[in-house]
Structure formats: C-alpha cells, structure tokens
Motif scaffolding. Structure first.
Motif, PDB file in Angstrom:
ATOM      1  N   UNK A 103      35.183  30.348  37.010  1.00  0.00           N
ATOM      2  CA  UNK A 103      36.525  29.807  36.881  1.00  0.00           C
ATOM      3  C   UNK A 103      36.796  29.230  35.511  1.00  0.00           C
ATOM      4  N   UNK A 104      35.787  28.656  34.871  1.00  0.00           N
ATOM      5  CA  UNK A 104      35.994  27.994  33.579  1.00  0.00           C
ATOM      6  C   UNK A 104      35.435  28.799  32.411  1.00  0.00           C
ATOM      7  N   UNK A 105      34.190  29.233  32.503  1.00  0.00           N
ATOM      8  CA  UNK A 105      33.589  30.023  31.432  1.00  0.00           C
ATOM      9  C   UNK A 105      32.386  30.772  32.003  1.00  0.00           C
ATOM     10  N   UNK A 106      32.464  32.081  31.995  1.00  0.00           N
ATOM     11  CA  UNK A 106      31.371  32.915  32.523  1.00  0.00           C
ATOM     12  C   UNK A 106      31.559  34.328  31.991  1.00  0.00           C
ATOM     13  N   UNK A 107      30.514  35.132  32.073  1.00  0.00           N
ATOM     14  CA  UNK A 107      30.605  36.532  31.659  1.00  0.00           C
ATOM     15  C   UNK A 107      30.710  37.419  32.897  1.00  0.00           C
ATOM     16  N   UNK A 108      31.590  38.414  32.820  1.00  0.00           N
ATOM     17  CA  UNK A 108      31.760  39.325  33.951  1.00  0.00           C
ATOM     18  C   UNK A 108      30.680  40.408  33.928  1.00  0.00           C
ATOM     19  N   UNK A 109      30.791  41.385  34.821  1.00  0.00           N
ATOM     20  CA  UNK A 109      29.731  42.390  34.923  1.00  0.00           C
ATOM     21  C   UNK A 109      29.678  43.334  33.728  1.00  0.00           C
ATOM     22  N   UNK A 159      29.886  41.898  30.668  1.00  0.00           N
ATOM     23  CA  UNK A 159      29.459  41.005  29.589  1.00  0.00           C
ATOM     24  C   UNK A 159      30.597  40.336  28.845  1.00  0.00           C
ATOM     25  N   UNK A 160      31.833  40.514  29.318  1.00  0.00           N
ATOM     26  CA  UNK A 160      32.989  39.897  28.659  1.00  0.00           C
ATOM     27  C   UNK A 160      33.180  38.472  29.171  1.00  0.00           C
ATOM     28  N   UNK A 161      33.541  37.573  28.271  1.00  0.00           N
ATOM     29  CA  UNK A 161      33.774  36.184  28.657  1.00  0.00           C
ATOM     30  C   UNK A 161      35.110  36.046  29.375  1.00  0.00           C
ATOM     31  N   UNK A 162      35.103  35.292  30.473  1.00  0.00           N
ATOM     32  CA  UNK A 162      36.301  35.038  31.270  1.00  0.00           C
ATOM     33  C   UNK A 162      36.366  33.554  31.608  1.00  0.00           C
ATOM     34  N   UNK A 163      37.559  33.097  32.000  1.00  0.00           N
ATOM     35  CA  UNK A 163      37.676  31.744  32.517  1.00  0.00           C
ATOM     36  C   UNK A 163      38.787  30.926  31.876  1.00  0.00           C
TER      37      UNK A 163
END
Length: 371
Positions: free
Chosen positions: A75-81, A83-87
C-alpha cells in the motif's frame, strides 16, 4: 559709514554675481543627471532575487531524484511481480520528480529501514524521505530534520487473532506483543500499558517486517504498529480473515515527507508539491482532465495552480507547469489514496481523517492556497 544690506539685498547681489560668472564661462553645459523620484505607490515592487536550493541544484545536475521509501510495505512502498515500485509514498516520489523534471520516472527509489532512514537523509544518500515517518517534537526540534507537511494521518493500533475473541487492547494483560525496536511504536505501546497498569511482554525485534513475521509464526499474541501498517500486514497473512484490528487507537501518527534542515528552498518544493496534489482533489483537477482544464478553466484558483496565471512555479525554481506535471504523473491526492490504500486497493481503508476538509464527514486534509 558703510551699511550692511538686508537679506533681500544680499540675495540679489549674489544672484547677479552668479549670473555674471555663468555668462563669463562658455563651457558646454554638463548633461543633467536623470531626475530621481520616489517610486509611485502603483509601481510594481521589484521581485526579490530567488535563491536556488543547493539540493535542487544537485538533483538537476544528477538528472534524477533520490527518494527514500519503506523497504516493503503493501500500500505504501513495495515492488510488484515485475520489480516496479508501487504504493502511496512511491506515487508522491514520482509526483515530486514530475514537478522538477516534468518526468515522473526521473527518480531512484532507495529502500530504507527505520534505523537507516534518518542517517541516509543526513548523509545525502537520499534527497527526501517519502516514507511513513511520524512528525514528532523531538525529530522536528533536533536541528537535523525538517518536516514538509503531512500526507497521511495515522494512529497506532493492535492486531490479534480473531480466535482470541478480544474486543479491546485493554484485555491484553500478560500478552506477548510484537513491536519494532527504536520506533515511536515501541514507546507508545509502553505508555499505553503503563498508564493502565497492565503487565505485558514486549517481543522487540529489529524491523517492522520481522515483527510481522514473528506474529505470523505465533511468537506473539498481538502485533502493534500504525493501523495502516497493520492493514497491510494482514493482507500478507495466509488467512487474513482470521485476524482483526482492534478498535483502540492509542496514538496520533502524522506521517509526512522529511528533508534535511538548512535548505528551506528545497523544503518548499516538497511542501508545495504535496499541497498541489491536495488542492488538485479539492478543485476537481484529475489526471485525466488536467490538460484540458489548463486550457479551458475560468476558475482563477485552477488557473494559478496549473500555471496559466502567475509565476508560482518559478518562485520555487520550478517551471510554471510544475503542479500540472505533478498531477499528471499519478493523479491528485484522492486518486493516489484510492488506488493504493482505499476502495481500489487490497487494503480497502476508509478515508477517515484523510478525507478533504470539505468532505462529509469532514477530514483533516487541507491544501494551502496557491496565490
């Protein structure tokens, strides 16, 4: 007897002598100095020279923003499957890069633990922390950090297994509680139980991630953290529906971006990027209509925000379209919230305190005026 003439006579004599002297000299007349006048009340005041931020200058020379984020919080800061940063915080990083370069991808994400974040900022490894960090007096007055605003109003809570049938954290007497070391979370938990005279067993671990894992392994009966972090942690558990966040909110956690002290021009860039996204939602400026509104809106508030009127971007060493570019990067505040934390996300959090001040029910999100 010789008599002295009166004042008028002396003046006449002096005038005649001066005229004679002038007539006797045939030098070319000196050019007259330009007449100086006091500035008219209507004359526009000269704009003060705009000092450039050393941090902003270094970012431009580097060609990218270095943005400190959480090392992995759904929800705040993580990498998706891929490897892209999301949140949520990631989108604010991209909006900042867009405000500076007109390019939301001109950013490098630097994952940081709680212990690393302030050291990394002070050492210059990152230019800004968009990383769920609580604004406290000790941090604000320590002389090394400057908070540039609040982008999320949070509070600390507790998550337990539904099978325990608890209705309040006050029932956690004797319980093992997983908590992160060296954080305001640890201090808040200690305060909460001490005020109520409740004995508990803190299971203190180094990081929030380790606290989540310890809770998942049933090494503790409860996990305490910011409520948003608990909601994120619940989505990672094998059976999320078997866990409940208790209704107790034991602290105020105003989360926001942090910069190094001593560069107030850079703090202004971060502060006004945040406010631009908040105002975008308030004024109905979205990712999809921002370009059209810049051409067609008669609303002076929208026109100032989007750079059609005024020099508000240049006043902080940005382009006139800085806010337009920030909103175009990922949407206004409400769009960013809903996509990452709200109804469109796996967390499905209510806006609550993070609703606009004009919403029903009213929240605390309030954009400063651009004028």
């Amino acid at each position: 007897m010789r008599r002295w003439r009166g004042g008028a006579g002396r003046a006449a004599v002096l005038a005649a002598a001066l005229a004679a002297a002038t007539g006797a000299c045939h030098r070319p007349a000196e050019p007259e100095a330009p007449e100086t006048r006091e500035p008219s009340a209507r004359a526009p005041a000269a704009l003060p020279e705009i000092r450039e931020s050393p941090t902003l200058a270094a970012i431009r020379q580097r060609g990218r923003l270095n943005c400190g984020v959480h090392e992995g919080l759904v929800g705040f800061a993580y990498t998706d499957n891929r490897g892209a940063w999301r949140g949520f915080d990631v989108d604010f990083c991209r909006a900042t890069a867009a405000a500076i370069f007109g390019d939301p991808d001109a950013v490098r994400f630097v994952p940081l633990t709680t212990e690393q974040r302030f050291e990394a900022l002070q050492a210059g490894r990152v230019d800004v922390l968009w990383r769920n960090t609580s604004w406290t007096m000790a941090r604000d007055t320590g002389g090394e950090l400057s908070f540039a605003g609040i982008n999320y109003y949070d509070g600390q809570g507790f998550m337990v297994r539904r099978s325990l049938n608890l209705s309040s954290a006050a029932e956690l007497s004797g319980a093992r509680v997983c908590v992160q070391a060296g954080s305001t979370t640890e201090l808040n938990a200690e305060d909460y139980f001490r005020r109520r005279g409740i004995e508990y067993r803190p299971i203190v671990v180094a990081t929030e991630g380790e606290a989540r894992q310890a809770y998942a392994r049933e090494e503790c009966d409860a996990f305490t953290a910011d409520i948003s972090a608990l909601a994120a942690a619940r989505t990672t558990l094998p059976n999320p529906q078997q866990h409940v966040i208790l209704p107790d909110v034991i602290s105020k956690e105003p989360l926001g971006p942090v910069v190094r002290s001593g560069d107030d021009r850079w703090a202004a860039v971060i502060r006004w990027t945040l406010n631009a996204l908040i105002l975008g939602e308030e004024l109905g400026v979205t990712r999809s209509n921002v370009s059209d509104l810049a051409k067609t809106s008669p609303d002076p508030r929208v026109r100032r925000l989007l750079g059609v009127e005024g020099d508000f971007g240049p006043s902080i060493n940005l382009s006139r379209t800085w806010a337009r570019d920030a909103v175009a990067a990922g949407g206004n505040y409400g769009e960013i919230f809903n996509r990452n934390l709200g109804k469109q996300s796996s967390l499905d959090l209510e806006r609550g305190l993070n609703a606009q001040w004009t919403a029903q029910p009213r929240g605390l999100i309030y954009g400063l005026p651009v004028r």
